[in-house]
Every structure is written in C-alpha cells, then in structure tokens.
Write a protein that holds these residues in place. Structure first.
Motif, PDB file in Angstrom:
ATOM      1  N   ASN A 229    -113.303  28.471  54.632  1.00  0.00           N
ATOM      2  CA  ASN A 229    -113.255  29.804  54.489  1.00  0.00           C
ATOM      3  C   ASN A 229    -113.338  30.381  52.842  1.00  0.00           C
ATOM      4  OD1 ASN A 229    -113.517  31.066  57.187  1.00  0.00           O
ATOM      5  ND2 ASN A 229    -111.772  29.636  57.624  1.00  0.00           N
ATOM      6  N   ASP A 230    -112.876  29.430  51.967  1.00  0.00           N
ATOM      7  CA  ASP A 230    -112.688  29.532  50.704  1.00  0.00           C
ATOM      8  C   ASP A 230    -113.639  28.509  50.035  1.00  0.00           C
ATOM      9  OD1 ASP A 230    -111.967  29.920  48.232  1.00  0.00           O
ATOM     10  OD2 ASP A 230    -109.754  29.738  48.530  1.00  0.00           O
ATOM     11  N   PRO A 231    -114.902  29.021  49.647  1.00  0.00           N
ATOM     12  CA  PRO A 231    -115.715  28.024  49.047  1.00  0.00           C
ATOM     13  C   PRO A 231    -115.395  27.443  47.805  1.00  0.00           C
ATOM     14  CG  PRO A 231    -117.002  29.742  50.376  1.00  0.00           C
ATOM     15  CD  PRO A 231    -115.664  30.113  50.384  1.00  0.00           C
TER      16      PRO A 231
ATOM     17  N   ASP B 143    -120.931  36.620  59.999  1.00  0.00           N
ATOM     18  CA  ASP B 143    -120.560  36.646  58.645  1.00  0.00           C
ATOM     19  C   ASP B 143    -119.585  35.699  58.314  1.00  0.00           C
ATOM     20  OD1 ASP B 143    -122.386  38.661  58.290  1.00  0.00           O
ATOM     21  OD2 ASP B 143    -120.816  40.487  58.353  1.00  0.00           O
ATOM     22  N   GLU B 144    -118.538  35.390  59.296  1.00  0.00           N
ATOM     23  CA  GLU B 144    -117.560  34.365  59.066  1.00  0.00           C
ATOM     24  C   GLU B 144    -118.297  32.999  59.259  1.00  0.00           C
ATOM     25  OE1 GLU B 144    -115.172  37.571  61.617  1.00  0.00           O
ATOM     26  OE2 GLU B 144    -117.463  37.157  61.375  1.00  0.00           O
TER      27      GLU B 144
ATOM     28  N   ARG C 176    -121.267  32.046  58.516  1.00  0.00           N
ATOM     29  CA  ARG C 176    -122.000  32.017  57.356  1.00  0.00           C
ATOM     30  C   ARG C 176    -121.108  31.339  56.250  1.00  0.00           C
ATOM     31  NH1 ARG C 176    -127.254  33.410  56.023  1.00  0.00           N
ATOM     32  NH2 ARG C 176    -127.317  34.313  58.074  1.00  0.00           N
ATOM     33  N   VAL C 177    -119.955  31.978  56.087  1.00  0.00           N
ATOM     34  CA  VAL C 177    -119.077  31.648  55.106  1.00  0.00           C
ATOM     35  C   VAL C 177    -118.860  29.805  54.985  1.00  0.00           C
ATOM     36  CG1 VAL C 177    -116.780  31.606  53.858  1.00  0.00           C
ATOM     37  CG2 VAL C 177    -118.025  33.704  54.646  1.00  0.00           C
TER      38      VAL C 177
ATOM     39  N   ASP D  63    -122.150  29.239  52.765  1.00  0.00           N
ATOM     40  CA  ASP D  63    -121.648  29.432  51.305  1.00  0.00           C
ATOM     41  C   ASP D  63    -120.498  28.105  50.967  1.00  0.00           C
ATOM     42  OD1 ASP D  63    -122.585  31.899  51.543  1.00  0.00           O
ATOM     43  OD2 ASP D  63    -120.605  33.067  51.923  1.00  0.00           O
ATOM     44  N   ALA D  64    -119.981  27.599  51.796  1.00  0.00           N
ATOM     45  CA  ALA D  64    -119.109  26.353  51.350  1.00  0.00           C
ATOM     46  C   ALA D  64    -119.790  25.342  51.281  1.00  0.00           C
ATOM     47  CB  ALA D  64    -117.887  26.174  52.558  1.00  0.00           C
TER      48      ALA D  64
ATOM     49  N   THR E 286    -127.006  30.212  60.268  1.00  0.00           N
ATOM     50  CA  THR E 286    -126.161  29.924  59.218  1.00  0.00           C
ATOM     51  C   THR E 286    -126.160  28.434  58.957  1.00  0.00           C
ATOM     52  OG1 THR E 286    -124.269  29.295  60.878  1.00  0.00           O
ATOM     53  CG2 THR E 286    -124.400  31.479  60.099  1.00  0.00           C
TER      54      THR E 286
END
Length: 285
Positions: A35-37, A69-70, A72-73, A77-78, A125
């Motif tokens: 959750n924190d790329p 959205d969650e 996708r992170v 994104d990660a 995603t």
C-alpha cells in the motif's frame, strides 16, 4: 547476494522461501507494505540484490470490484515502483501476473501476445501492473499464471477437502477451464527465470506458466477427491448458477511455449503437484 521477495505468507512466497533457501529474503508488510509503493522502492534501493521477485498482490477478486482504487495501488502502483527501482540498479525483476488480463473467450490457449481485455477490476489492476513493469524498461519477466494451489493459505484444493469431507453432494462450475498451478512449481519457475535474466537480460518479456492438462473446476474437484479418497457426488453446473460479484474468465487456457523456449521450463503436470500438496496436508488416500 540475495533475491528479495515481496510477500511472506502467501502461497508463492511461502514456496519461494522453501525452495530458495538462504538465497531468498522474503519481505512482509512490516518491511514493505504494498500500500506504500515508495517504501517498496526504498527497500530495493537499500540493498545489493541479485534479483527481485514480486509474489505479493491484491488477490481478493470479488472485493476488488468495490475497492478498485485500493487494489490498483497494490497491483499496479507498487509493482511499477519496484520495477523502476530495479531498473535504476540494473537488477532483474520477476513479477507474477494472471490469466485475468484476458476476457476468457474462445477455447484455444492464449499466447503471450494475445489481445488483453480484462473482465473486472482485479484483471484491470493486474494489467496496469504489467504496463508499469514494462514502462520501467529494466530487465524483467512478467509471469502470468492461473488457479494457484498449495498446502498454504486459502485455495480450491483446501476448500474441496473441507467440503468433500462434510457433504455427500457438491455442485461445481464446469464451464470454466484452465490450468491449476501448484505454487511450488511457480516458485521454481520464478527462481529459474531470475537467474536467466541475471545472465541474459535479453530474455526480458511476458511469459505464461500454468500446469496441465487444462481442466474444468468440476473435473479438478473430481481428481482432488479421487486422490484424497473422498467420494462426494460432483454435479456439473454452469457459471450462471453460481453468480459472483466479479466475472471469471471461461477460458483460462494459456500457451506456455514461450516460457519453455526461453528458459527450458516444461509445463508441469498439476496432478503430480496435487499429490504433493495432499501428502503435505496429510490428506493423501
């Protein structure tokens, strides 16, 4: 040097730790939460890694429909952040993806260059994650797989063992066909591919890896029961009789030939892998 694995308790990460031994450092959420790329990229930048394997993902397919959205992170994104960090250091990156990037049409196995058309949020995603990995332009392999099973976590084999012991009759979808793939086989493939990328970055690309022969969920269940010595009646039903928030691909067959050509990894037989899983679970007949 060590191979950094994102994921610790998941099915593939568990098998990577088992098969990679001292070569593998599995990082859980306490060290790098997907959750924190930025934290994932920082962990890569902090070490001298032989390779990086991303075995973590948002895999709650139905929940992704309401939480895209969650998802996708975690799924896009990660991995993109990981791939960019690896590219900056010239470190090979292996990323596990999914058959859900396809729409499941037809009955032929999907080649790696088949048009992508995900049916739902999870597939969208994961596809975005693939695109982010490619855009980083470092040495990488995107490994699409399907129907992951093991003696760990939640999966179809463990569900069938529980239900098969509780019930005399089960209705199971028969119009979805794919390759059940033991996590142990995926882990071994990832390690082989990571080594190959380290010596030959030109093997970068997208690959498929699923076990064979292709089978329906209903027939997969029948084999599980046969090997486990259980005897519930299995009744075939269409997917329409078992509605879910997210649509599943009807055809999850994948062409594995590019993977064998590039890395010498033959398509495994899931029936052998199933036998190993049941033995580990103490459920072998």
């Amino acid at each position: 040097m060590t191979i950094l694995v994102f994921g610790q308790s998941g099915q593939v990460a568990t098998e990577l730790a088992r098969h990679g031994g001292d070569r593998v450092d599995c990082a859980g959420r306490d060290r790098a939460d997907l959750n924190d790329p930025a934290a994932c990229a920082a962990l890569i930048a902090s070490g001298d890694w032989e390779a990086v394997i991303n075995a973590a993902a948002w895999t709650a397919v139905d929940a992704a429909e309401e939480h895209e959205d969650e998802a996708r992170v975690v799924n896009a994104d990660a991995p993109a952040a990981m791939a960019h960090a690896c590219a900056q250091q010239g470190v090979p990156f292996v990323h596990i993806s999914t058959d859900y990037v396809f729409d499941g049409s037809g009955s032929d196995p999907f080649p790696v260059d088949a048009p992508v058309a995900p049916l739902g949020a999870y597939g969208r995603t994961k596809l975005a994650g693939e695109e982010g990995v490619r855009a980083a332009d470092g040495p990488h392999a995107i490994l699409r797989t399907s129907w992951v099973v093991s003696a760990h976590g939640k999966n179809f084999v463990k569900t069938m063992l529980r239900l098969g012991a509780e019930r005399d009759r089960l209705t199971i979808v028969s119009d979805q066909v794919g390759g059940p793939t033991p996590a142990a086989d995926i882990a071994r493939a990832c390690l082989t591919i990571a080594d190959a990328l380290a010596s030959n970055p030109d093997t970068s690309g997208t690959y498929h890896f699923s076990a064979g022969p292709d089978v329906s969920w209903a027939d997969f269940a029948r084999e599980i029961f046969a090997q486990a010595g259980l005897s519930p009646e299995v009744v075939d039903i269409p997917s329409s009789d078992f509605p879910t928030p997210a649509a599943r691909p009807a055809n999850s067959r994948m062409d594995n030939s590019a993977t064998e050509a590039a890395f010498g990894i033959a398509r495994p037989d899931w029936r052998t892998g199933l036998s190993d899983i049941l033995t580990e679970l103490g459920a072998k007949a």
